[in-house]
Design a protein around this motif. Structure first.
Motif, mmCIF file in Angstrom:
data_model
loop_
_atom_site.group_PDB
_atom_site.id
_atom_site.type_symbol
_atom_site.label_atom_id
_atom_site.label_comp_id
_atom_site.label_asym_id
_atom_site.label_seq_id
_atom_site.Cartn_x
_atom_site.Cartn_y
_atom_site.Cartn_z
ATOM 1 N N LEU A 55 0.823 -1.209 0.000
ATOM 2 C CA LEU A 55 0.000 0.000 0.000
ATOM 3 C C LEU A 55 0.859 1.262 0.000
ATOM 4 O O LEU A 55 0.553 2.231 -0.710
ATOM 5 N N ALA A 56 1.940 1.258 0.772
ATOM 6 C CA ALA A 56 2.830 2.428 0.804
ATOM 7 C C ALA A 56 3.491 2.630 -0.553
ATOM 8 O O ALA A 56 3.583 3.765 -1.042
ATOM 9 N N THR A 57 3.929 1.540 -1.173
ATOM 10 C CA THR A 57 4.571 1.629 -2.486
ATOM 11 C C THR A 57 3.603 2.183 -3.527
ATOM 12 O O THR A 57 3.963 3.063 -4.316
ATOM 13 N N ALA A 58 2.373 1.681 -3.521
ATOM 14 C CA ALA A 58 1.368 2.162 -4.480
ATOM 15 C C ALA A 58 1.051 3.631 -4.238
ATOM 16 O O ALA A 58 0.925 4.413 -5.199
ATOM 17 N N THR A 59 0.937 4.033 -2.988
ATOM 18 C CA THR A 59 0.632 5.431 -2.672
ATOM 19 C C THR A 59 1.785 6.338 -3.073
ATOM 20 O O THR A 59 1.569 7.414 -3.642
ATOM 21 N N GLN A 60 3.006 5.920 -2.802
ATOM 22 C CA GLN A 60 4.168 6.725 -3.187
ATOM 23 C C GLN A 60 4.251 6.859 -4.709
ATOM 24 O O GLN A 60 4.618 7.918 -5.216
ATOM 25 N N ALA A 61 3.875 5.807 -5.424
ATOM 26 C CA ALA A 61 3.970 5.828 -6.888
ATOM 27 C C ALA A 61 2.841 6.609 -7.551
ATOM 28 O O ALA A 61 3.057 7.275 -8.558
ATOM 29 N N LYS A 62 1.629 6.530 -6.994
ATOM 30 C CA LYS A 62 0.470 7.083 -7.691
ATOM 31 C C LYS A 62 -0.372 8.034 -6.871
ATOM 32 O O LYS A 62 -1.478 8.382 -7.281
ATOM 33 N N GLY A 63 0.100 8.442 -5.695
ATOM 34 C CA GLY A 63 -0.778 9.292 -4.908
ATOM 35 C C GLY A 63 -0.117 10.072 -3.802
ATOM 36 O O GLY A 63 -0.815 10.599 -2.933
ATOM 37 N N ALA A 64 1.189 10.159 -3.812
ATOM 38 C CA ALA A 64 1.882 10.887 -2.743
ATOM 39 C C ALA A 64 1.439 12.344 -2.688
ATOM 40 O O ALA A 64 1.466 12.965 -1.618
ATOM 41 N N ASP A 65 0.991 12.876 -3.828
ATOM 42 C CA ASP A 65 0.583 14.280 -3.880
ATOM 43 C C ASP A 65 -0.684 14.560 -3.072
ATOM 44 O O ASP A 65 -0.907 15.698 -2.655
ATOM 45 N N VAL A 66 -1.504 13.554 -2.811
ATOM 46 C CA VAL A 66 -2.749 13.770 -2.078
ATOM 47 C C VAL A 66 -2.779 13.033 -0.738
ATOM 48 O O VAL A 66 -3.721 13.215 0.041
ATOM 49 N N TRP A 67 -1.792 12.194 -0.467
ATOM 50 C CA TRP A 67 -1.782 11.367 0.739
ATOM 51 C C TRP A 67 -1.808 12.206 2.015
ATOM 52 O O TRP A 67 -1.054 13.160 2.170
ATOM 53 N N ARG A 68 -2.710 11.825 2.923
ATOM 54 C CA ARG A 68 -2.779 12.468 4.233
ATOM 55 C C ARG A 68 -3.366 11.457 5.222
ATOM 56 O O ARG A 68 -4.377 10.810 4.929
ATOM 57 N N LEU A 69 -2.740 11.335 6.365
ATOM 58 C CA LEU A 69 -3.240 10.462 7.419
ATOM 59 C C LEU A 69 -3.235 11.223 8.732
ATOM 60 O O LEU A 69 -2.248 11.869 9.071
ATOM 61 N N THR A 70 -4.357 11.165 9.426
ATOM 62 C CA THR A 70 -4.443 11.738 10.766
ATOM 63 C C THR A 70 -4.982 10.652 11.695
ATOM 64 O O THR A 70 -5.676 9.735 11.259
ATOM 65 N N TRP A 71 -4.645 10.759 12.973
ATOM 66 C CA TRP A 71 -5.139 9.800 13.947
ATOM 67 C C TRP A 71 -5.407 10.522 15.254
ATOM 68 O O TRP A 71 -4.881 11.593 15.515
ATOM 69 N N ARG A 72 -6.260 9.897 16.065
ATOM 70 C CA ARG A 72 -6.653 10.498 17.338
ATOM 71 C C ARG A 72 -7.198 9.412 18.257
ATOM 72 O O ARG A 72 -7.333 8.254 17.862
ATOM 73 N N ASP A 73 -7.518 9.828 19.450
ATOM 74 C CA ASP A 73 -8.166 8.953 20.437
ATOM 75 C C ASP A 73 -7.364 7.683 20.711
ATOM 76 O O ASP A 73 -7.932 6.596 20.857
ATOM 77 N N VAL A 74 -6.041 7.820 20.807
ATOM 78 C CA VAL A 74 -5.194 6.673 21.130
ATOM 79 C C VAL A 74 -5.399 6.332 22.603
ATOM 80 O O VAL A 74 -5.260 7.195 23.473
ATOM 81 N N LYS A 75 -5.744 5.064 22.845
ATOM 82 C CA LYS A 75 -5.929 4.565 24.206
ATOM 83 C C LYS A 75 -5.255 3.211 24.297
ATOM 84 O O LYS A 75 -5.279 2.439 23.338
ATOM 85 N N ALA A 76 -4.674 2.919 25.445
ATOM 86 C CA ALA A 76 -4.070 1.607 25.644
ATOM 87 C C ALA A 76 -3.989 1.282 27.125
ATOM 88 O O ALA A 76 -3.843 2.176 27.959
ATOM 89 N N ASP A 77 -4.089 -0.009 27.414
ATOM 90 C CA ASP A 77 -3.775 -0.495 28.745
ATOM 91 C C ASP A 77 -2.638 -1.505 28.603
ATOM 92 O O ASP A 77 -1.941 -1.494 27.595
ATOM 93 N N GLU A 78 -2.472 -2.380 29.574
ATOM 94 C CA GLU A 78 -1.334 -3.307 29.537
ATOM 95 C C GLU A 78 -1.467 -4.361 28.445
ATOM 96 O O GLU A 78 -0.480 -4.999 28.082
ATOM 97 N N ALA A 79 -2.665 -4.580 27.916
ATOM 98 C CA ALA A 79 -2.861 -5.659 26.935
ATOM 99 C C ALA A 79 -3.561 -5.238 25.647
ATOM 100 O O ALA A 79 -3.400 -5.892 24.619
ATOM 101 N N THR A 80 -4.351 -4.168 25.694
ATOM 102 C CA THR A 80 -5.158 -3.795 24.536
ATOM 103 C C THR A 80 -5.012 -2.308 24.237
ATOM 104 O O THR A 80 -4.527 -1.535 25.059
ATOM 105 N N GLY A 81 -5.477 -1.925 23.057
ATOM 106 C CA GLY A 81 -5.449 -0.519 22.687
ATOM 107 C C GLY A 81 -6.425 -0.233 21.566
ATOM 108 O O GLY A 81 -6.984 -1.150 20.958
ATOM 109 N N SER A 82 -6.608 1.051 21.291
ATOM 110 C CA SER A 82 -7.498 1.469 20.213
ATOM 111 C C SER A 82 -7.081 2.843 19.724
ATOM 112 O O SER A 82 -6.367 3.571 20.412
ATOM 113 N N ALA A 83 -7.549 3.164 18.539
ATOM 114 C CA ALA A 83 -7.323 4.489 17.956
ATOM 115 C C ALA A 83 -8.318 4.672 16.820
ATOM 116 O O ALA A 83 -8.920 3.711 16.333
#
Length: 165
Positions: A55-83
């Motif tokens: 996926l990274a290779t395809a994005t770099q080849a055909k879509g790096a000009d529009v690529w954007r990723l944001t993330w939020r709400d990162v939560k984790a305990d000793e065994a699990t996590g979410s975002a």
């Protein structure tokens, strides 16, 4: 590991994803990691990391000009996590722009590596954006989902065969 260490793994993973740094993403996974989403069902770091490299290779080849990723709400305990993460990208197969909104769930090894990773998103919404009219008309059907899964799996098999790490 501590909750803080597992949250740092999630942050490190998404920071690498935003840079399309598949090697850094791979380093976040355990050797026997499991990944599942609406398209892929992968077992082992080779398959999981291979998908991200593809996926990274395809994005770099055909879509790096529009690529954007944001993330939020990162939560984790000793065994699990979410975002929550949002990706804006060009789907390499059709050239169409996709805005995908994804909820992620994780489990971690005692060493703080990702053991399981489950991404959930609306397949019909993704299909409508990525495929246009066929996705709008058929995105809700098992037939289209199965075709996309089969095509993606075959593409990953070809990519892995051609790009042995």
């Amino acid at each position: 590991m501590t909750a803080t260490a597992n949250a740092q793994t999630i942050e490190r993973f998404y920071s690498a994803f935003a840079r399309l740094d598949a090697a850094a993403m791979e380093a976040c996974y355990a050797p026997d990691a499991v990944f599942d989403d609406e398209v892929f069902s992968l077992r082992g770091r080779r398959e999981v990391a291979g998908m991200w490299r593809m996926l990274a290779t395809a994005t770099q080849a055909k879509g790096a000009d529009v690529w954007r990723l944001t993330w939020r709400d990162v939560k984790a305990d000793e065994a699990t996590g979410s975002a929550h993460w949002d990706a804006h990208y060009r789907f390499s197969t059709t050239g169409r722009i996709v805005d995908n909104s994804v909820d992620a769930r994780f489990t971690f090894t005692p060493e703080g590596l990702i053991a399981t990773h489950r991404d959930s998103f609306s397949f019909p919404a993704w299909a409508r954006q990525a495929l246009g009219m066929p996705g709008l008309l058929l995105g809700w059907t098992p037939m289209l989902r199965n075709k996309i899964r089969a095509t993606a799996g075959a593409n990953l098999d070809k990519f892995l065969a051609a790009n042995q790490p």
